[in-house]
Write an enzyme that holds these catalytic residues in place. Sequence first.
Site, short mmCIF file in Angstrom:
data_model
loop_
_atom_site.label_atom_id
_atom_site.label_comp_id
_atom_site.label_asym_id
_atom_site.label_seq_id
_atom_site.Cartn_x
_atom_site.Cartn_y
_atom_site.Cartn_z
N SER A 488 0.73 -1.11 -0.09
CA SER A 488 -0.19 -0.02 0.01
C SER A 488 0.79 1.43 -0.11
O SER A 488 1.35 1.59 -0.92
CB SER A 488 -0.88 -0.10 1.23
OG SER A 488 -1.64 -1.27 1.19
N ASP A 499 10.75 5.67 -9.60
CA ASP A 499 10.81 6.40 -10.89
C ASP A 499 11.42 7.60 -10.90
O ASP A 499 11.69 7.96 -12.07
CB ASP A 499 8.88 6.56 -10.74
CG ASP A 499 8.19 5.47 -10.97
OD1 ASP A 499 8.53 4.46 -11.48
OD2 ASP A 499 6.96 5.31 -10.89
N LYS A 513 -0.54 -4.29 -3.39
CA LYS A 513 -1.83 -3.92 -3.29
C LYS A 513 -2.02 -2.65 -3.69
O LYS A 513 -1.37 -1.63 -3.22
CB LYS A 513 -2.04 -4.16 -1.70
CG LYS A 513 -3.45 -3.58 -1.21
CD LYS A 513 -4.61 -4.48 -1.65
CE LYS A 513 -5.84 -3.89 -1.06
NZ LYS A 513 -6.27 -2.54 -1.24
#
Length: 716
Positions: A488, A499, A513
């Site tokens: 999460s 990223d 998740k």
Amino acid sequence: MKKFVLRPTLQWRSTRLFKTPLVLLIAMLLALGSALDAAARPVDVSLATLFPTERQTKTAVVINKVLERFHYRDFELSPAFATNTLEHYFEALDPNRSFFLDRDVKRFLASASKLDDDLALGQVDVAFDIFRVYRMRVDDRVEFALGLLNQPFDFSQPDTYQFDRAEAPWPQSETELNDLWRKRVKNDYLTLKLADKDDTEIRKQLRKRYEGIRRRIHQFDTDDVFQTFVNAYTQSLEPHTAYMSPSTSENFDISMRLSLEGIGAVLRADNEYTVIQRTIPGGPARQSGMVNTGDKIVGVAQGVDGDFEDVVGWRLQDVVDMIRGPKGSMVRLQLLPKAEISGGGRMREVSLVRNEIKLEDQAAKSYVIDKLDNAPDLRIGVIEVPAFYRDFRAESSGTQDFRSTTRDVRKLVAELKEQKVDGIVIDLRGNGGGSLTEATSLTGLFIEEGPVVQVKDSFGKVEVETDPDPEILYSGPLAVIVDRNSASASEIFAGAIQDYGRGIVVGEPTFGKGTVQTLIDLNRYVPDIDLGRLRLTMAEFFRISGGSTQLKGVEPDIPFNLGYDSDDHGERSLDNALPWGSIRPANYQKFNHVDLDGLISRSAERTARDPGFRMLTDQGRMLSEIEDRDLVSLREDERRQESERRDKALKEERNNFLRSRGIEPVDEDVDPIDEEALEKQQEVIDAIQVDEAARILADLIKQQGGAQRPRAVMRD
């Protein structure tokens, strides 16, 4: 699989929650205990009363409309979906396929051709028809099992028992069912015999166990049957959508108002066992050092000298009721270690004093690693982040200095700077999530500005959560370590750091998740009638690079292969999980490219010769092999030898590693156990992966010519 958790994990806005999977939403009541007295046990429910009510018919209609209108996945009732619902319902009632006969299942599935039309009208009579047959089958099997307890057992014959029948065919005949139960009872007896119980004690315990199965099934009322069926219905759509009946909703509200008191363990149901999913930082279970992920709870006792209650075959909620209790009271657990998943019989008893799990016990902490063997002149700071917490109550009351992950980490980073560290490792292992606000703001400490995560709702609208602070607190070398239980909010933070190229991510692939749930009060659609609530999947998280965190999770830049099969864990292991997807990337700037090949090869060379990683890998491989098995021998000598061999192998690997670190291993079979030494031993084991993460970061620092600030460049 069902889980119990008291606190919401990741909050989107003020009312939306998301967490790791569950089958029934009563599973949101975690065995963290409460100050409530245990509810009185229900009475035997008459079969004549087990028929759907008008309220349940209206509830089913409303649920259909809500799913069609708001669920993230496109939903439409069809004969295929209705059939899938019945299959899930059979699995929910009889997950080990040891009560229903094949003809029972086929008879009801054959009548499902018009079930979609019935469900559209809220007609759920078939659920009650199936349950009444189920209850009669349970009565038959319990009587058969009790009869077997009056007979002797021969454990010298070459016989085997299939203890995991989740994928097995349904029994074709009563003769086949009898043979299955003959082996089951024999295996149950042998398991207790291997735990050094005598014949009289074993037969008494098993008689109580089987009678308890029958008693609990007889206590199912209309709400229990309806909730079980509706959750089979919602699980056929997606694993995180679930229904709470009015009574379950009331218990949920009570639990959410309570302080975090209890043993601090997230539980799930696995066939007839209640299994430790994970322990919570600061909780008695974690602090004891004796409760581990994968352990099975087979008995629960109250106080110092209360009698143990055998809980094998109990519903998860009933086990939770046994574990609940006020702060300061003691609960004792009988645990079957994960390595004994096939029933080797080596149990241990753990005494836990229920206690409040305070925010500071879960708060971020830091320390410094120096004198690394590959970089003795460098100092690496480590910040442990067990959860993404935020004291919403203090914030709403106007408290200016309320606790939060970002605020605590900000202070820790400042302290590490004063200690002149050359790089920082953020440890997110075991972090199951928390506040989205905190995941976003924590990311902002390490980037100047920009998007952190994208949220796409069921209507296709995409909203971007951005760093609220244009300043960057720390611009030096950074690594993030994750594992298979990082979920999460952890995946949002790690994915954003990866990223941006702001740091390197090391460890195992994360949980995967990536969906968002919200609680919907169904009463808003039908005033003056309490219909309960629906936990609905209504959005999905996407990384700024465009890919979802759903299913795949975050793949580390530098992976640690610890011998586990990743397909058997996390979102990837769930039926009907939403697939991985992608949307357009957000507009963001990426930092300098890092040469990962050199870092990967040097780390692989170190871990191959490291006794700690060798221990973890061998342990992971052995446990994966055990989990893949579904057969055990019913010969006593073979079972003893297998259990002793496995136990010896695990202990030898662990002890060799500890001695290589100058630690004398703790003998867990000695009573009383030296708890301080056990805690120190666990600290050394927990440090294996983070120490390697520090070495990897040190390699990166040397590769870049020192601890320099990364330079931002435009994303390709």
